[in-house]
Write an enzyme that holds these catalytic residues in place. Structure first.
Site, PDB file in Angstrom:
ATOM      1  N   LYS A   1      -0.302   9.141   2.639  1.00 41.08           N
ATOM      2  CA  LYS A   1       0.113   7.767   2.367  1.00 41.08           C
ATOM      3  C   LYS A   1      -1.104   6.878   2.152  1.00 41.08           C
ATOM      4  O   LYS A   1      -2.202   7.178   2.616  1.00 41.08           O
ATOM      5  CB  LYS A   1       0.950   7.221   3.537  1.00 41.08           C
ATOM      6  CG  LYS A   1       2.082   8.132   3.992  1.00 41.08           C
ATOM      7  CD  LYS A   1       3.073   8.441   2.893  1.00 41.08           C
ATOM      8  CE  LYS A   1       4.106   9.459   3.358  1.00 41.08           C
ATOM      9  NZ  LYS A   1       4.928   9.971   2.260  1.00 41.08           N
ATOM     10  N   ASP A   2      -0.864   5.786   1.468  1.00 38.99           N
ATOM     11  CA  ASP A   2      -1.931   4.850   1.144  1.00 38.99           C
ATOM     12  C   ASP A   2      -2.585   4.324   2.412  1.00 38.99           C
ATOM     13  O   ASP A   2      -1.917   4.061   3.413  1.00 38.99           O
ATOM     14  CB  ASP A   2      -1.335   3.691   0.344  1.00 38.99           C
ATOM     15  CG  ASP A   2      -2.391   2.836  -0.314  1.00 38.99           C
ATOM     16  OD1 ASP A   2      -3.569   3.237  -0.301  1.00 38.99           O
ATOM     17  OD2 ASP A   2      -2.039   1.765  -0.839  1.00 38.99           O
TER      18      ASP A   2
END
Length: 716
Positions: A266-267
């Site tokens: 995930k970012d």
């Protein structure tokens, strides 16, 4: 709130709006990508992102002004949104027992040591005796793995392994290679311990071993039979990427990061929740870490029989807040939000796919495909614009002096690729190919995958520019609708990044899925057009490889012409290193067009930039258990932060590697109390789709860091 239903069929797609120059007889091919190495920042046009679907006007709004403005919740394979809801232990956790370890009151191991001496000799027996003495004296934390004498007899090594399993269940053994890469040795360590390199002992092989396997892959022989072998938990993190968060947890548990399994990364600049598994670890150990973890929480524990692997998810649920919205009228914002659901967006690979540095990853990938090993190493190691001064100085120091040891001391540990290359070059000077292979596989494959994405983006722009978005044309590639099984509707199952920094599944792990997909692809012919069974939504484009077919129209030329200008052939390999050869990769397909699913939006008026405009999982938990989640904090400037705001305010270490907002950020965000407008959206996207590309279509504006800095008041 304005909720938009997906039950009714959408109206026809709006007219095309494209940023490219007026259409010419042939698609303009950009200059060779290697010339971009001199660019200071990466712009969307550099990687083929140039078209929009609709002609609706855009508006201005700040994306990720606060990392809490970008919330990501994983959607598992059953379609369930993954959320952190509980810190409670599973019901059967009370039955879990710690692994057996001897103490000073344990039985006498004289007989076992004598048996081991007969099996392995005096030197190894003395080394084992040293471990037992340290354990008995309570010095477990100071115990390093020992390496037994070289042993070329496989059956004898099996006898040694079995001896430890029978007599010393609190010790774990595995077979490793010595520093010469020829002799086999048995390594012995304390069960549950970390990867601690031991000092050289007399008569023993150096611990500098060629072995990348995790110490902890075997776990404990005492694991309760009624429990699944994997502990599954939900990982909640703030302003950290997945690898960093698991690295912190692994260090606290004394296990390697590879012991964890997850479906996708995930970012970093976000708040995200995702599923993670770890092999044979007890829930109470992880739960105890919550009081010590910073910006990370773990919960919703349960035991399962299988660990997670990359790609085991349907997608992600995004909650995105655009702050400081400026438009000619609110009606424009409302029309743009409605238009995003109705018209969708071009399914480009976002800028995150190509790295955050001034040397994009696809440039390194192109060098690898050409077989330019030294050039690729140079692109990774050489000084670059836009980095912190200390990192740039470290790169400059190595380029001028070639001092590996000093450079490694200067480089931060999160620069994994750079450190892996330098450590290998220290052992094998001038062997640049081996240095590149020293980079962890998922990371080094990122470079080649990035070049595939670079070609795909340009092909997508050419397809949209030349043929529009209102219809399918002859020669387009589509999936056959007659025999399309539900399980392959999500096309990019073999990719794992979700608006993130980029981690990739190995090419071989998706072989069965990929073969099934390849059989379903066809080129649209005149009969298909007359029947009208396909639309632009069905169009896919290939990621180059040996098992794909190209469109049977002019779009195919873009792939070959751009690759040729970069000195790359898509049909012949320039070298014999398979993992860095497109002809040895199977390739894949990706939809050109994507609509957001379960899309809702609302306009919010606010005055304080620091106030969270969307609820996180911790916010929802704090309503039930406020004392168990977050407590008030006082910033260095004296501001008191309430529990609902605490997840937005974090102190940033000097190296900038962890944490979130500093007190300076807080002051910046509270300087003005004038009313402002924000657009909050919730949407679900399949795996490998970039939410930033949906926002780009919405705003008709660039998602580049350079542009975002110009409109973010806290970066001026």
């Amino acid at each position: 709130m304005r909720a938009i239903s997906l039950l009714n069929p959408p109206p026809p797609l709006a007219a095309l709006l494209c940023l490219l120059p007026p259409l010419k007889p042939s698609f303009p091919i950009p200059p060779p990508s290697k010339t971009l190495a001199m660019a200071k920042t990466l712009e969307e046009s550099d990687v083929g992102i140039s078209c929009f679907v609709s002609s609706l006007p855009g508006f201005r709004g700040v994306l990720k002004q606060r990392y809490s403005d970008f919330i990501v919740n994983e959607v598992d394979c059953d379609g369930k949104i993954v959320r952190l809801t509980s810190f409670d232990l599973p019901p059967n956790c009370s039955d879990c027992k710690e692994e057996e370890k001897p103490t000073s009151t344990d039985k006498d191991y004289t007989f076992e040591l004598e048996s081991f001496q007969s099996l392995c000799g005096d030197v190894d027996a003395q080394a084992l005796k040293g471990i037992l003495e340290k354990i008995s004296s309570g010095m477990e934390s100071d115990i390093a793995p020992i390496i037994l004498s070289p042993d070329s007899d496989k059956s004898h090594r099996a006898d040694v392994h079995n001896f430890f399993k029978k007599n010393f269940k609190f010790l774990v053994t595995d077979t490793v290679e010595g520093s010469d890469g020829k002799e086999k040795c048995i390594r012995v360590r304390l069960a549950g311990g970390g990867n601690k390199r031991g000092k050289k002992r007399k008569g023993m092989v150096s611990s500098d071993l060629k072995d990348d396997r995790p110490f902890d892959s075997r776990g404990s022989d005492n694991w309760p039979v009624h429990l699944g072998k994997f502990l599954r938990f939900n990982l909640y993190k703030e302003n950290k990427d997945t690898q960093d968060a698991l690295g912190v947890i692994g260090k606290m548990l004394g296990i390697q990061q590879r012991s964890f399994g997850f479906s996708g990364t995930k970012d970093k600049r976000s708040i995200s929740t995702q599923r993670v598994t770890v092999f044979k670890q007890h829930a109470n150990k992880l739960a105890a870490l919550n009081s010590r973890l910073f910006g990370i929480k773990v919960g919703d524990f349960c035991y399962v029989g299988e660990g997670l692997v990359l790609g085991q998810l349907l997608g992600n649920r995004f909650t995105i807040t655009l702050r400081g919205v400026v438009a000619d009228s609110e009606e424009i914002v409302k029309a743009s939000a409605d238009g995003l659901e109705r018209n969708g967006f071009i399914n480009y690979y976002g800028l995150q796919r190509f790295g955050s540095g001034s040397v994009p990853t696809h440039l390194v990938g192109a060098a690898l495909l050409r077989g330019e090993w030294k050039g690729a190493v140079g692109l990774i190691l050489d000084p670059r614009e836009g980095e912190r001064d200390d990192i740039r100085e470290a790169r400059k120091y190595y380029k001028e002096h070639g001092d590996v040891d000093m450079t490694l001391r200067k480089l931060p540990r999160y620069l994994v690729a750079e450190r892996a290359i330098l450590q290998c070059l220290k052992k094998c000077p001038g062997n640049y190919l081996q240095a590149l292979k020293a980079i962890p596989r998922t990371l080094r494959m990122m470079y080649v995958h990035s070049y595939q994405s670079y070609l795909w983006n340009h092909a997508a722009s050419m397809r949209v520019q030349k043929y529009g978005v209102s219809q399918v044309v002859q020669g387009d590639l589509v999936y056959c609708k007659d025999n399309l099984p539900e399980e392959v509707v999500v096309l990019d199952k073999f990719e794992t990044e979700d608006d993130c920094n980029g981690e990739f599944l190995s090419d071989t792990s998706c072989e069965e899925i990929l073969e099934e997909k390849l059989q379903l692809v066809k080129a649209v012919d005149s009969e298909d057009l007359s029947k009208g069974i396909y639309s632009f939504e069905d169009v896919v484009l290939p990621l180059p490889g040996s098992r794909i077919q190209f469109p049977e129209n002019e779009v195919a030329n873009v792939y070959h012409e751009m690759a040729k200008r970069d000195g790359i052939s898509l049909t012949e390999s320039a070298h014999g290193v398979k993992e860095f050869s497109i002809t040895s990769m199977k390739g894949g397909y990706r939809r050109v067009f994507q609509r957001p699913v379960d899309f809702t939006w609302e306009l919010i008026t606010y005055t304080d930039d620091n106030v969270a405009l969307a609820e996180t999982d911790l916010d929802m938990m704090s309503k039930r258990k406020p004392d168990d989640v977050m407590k008030e904090e006082v910033l260095p400037n004296g501001h008191l932060v309430t529990p609902s705001e605490a997840q937005n305010v974090r102190r940033v270490p000097a190296d900038g590697s962890e944490g979130g907002l500093s007190s300076v950020d807080y002051l910046c965000s509270t300087e003005t109390l004038s009313p402002k407008l924000a657009l909050k959206m919730e949407l679900t996207l399949p795996t490998s789709c970039y939410a930033t590309m949906a926002i780009r279509e919405l705003q008709k504006a660039s998602t580049s860091v350079t542009y975002q800095k110009t409109i973010n008041p806290c970066t001026r």
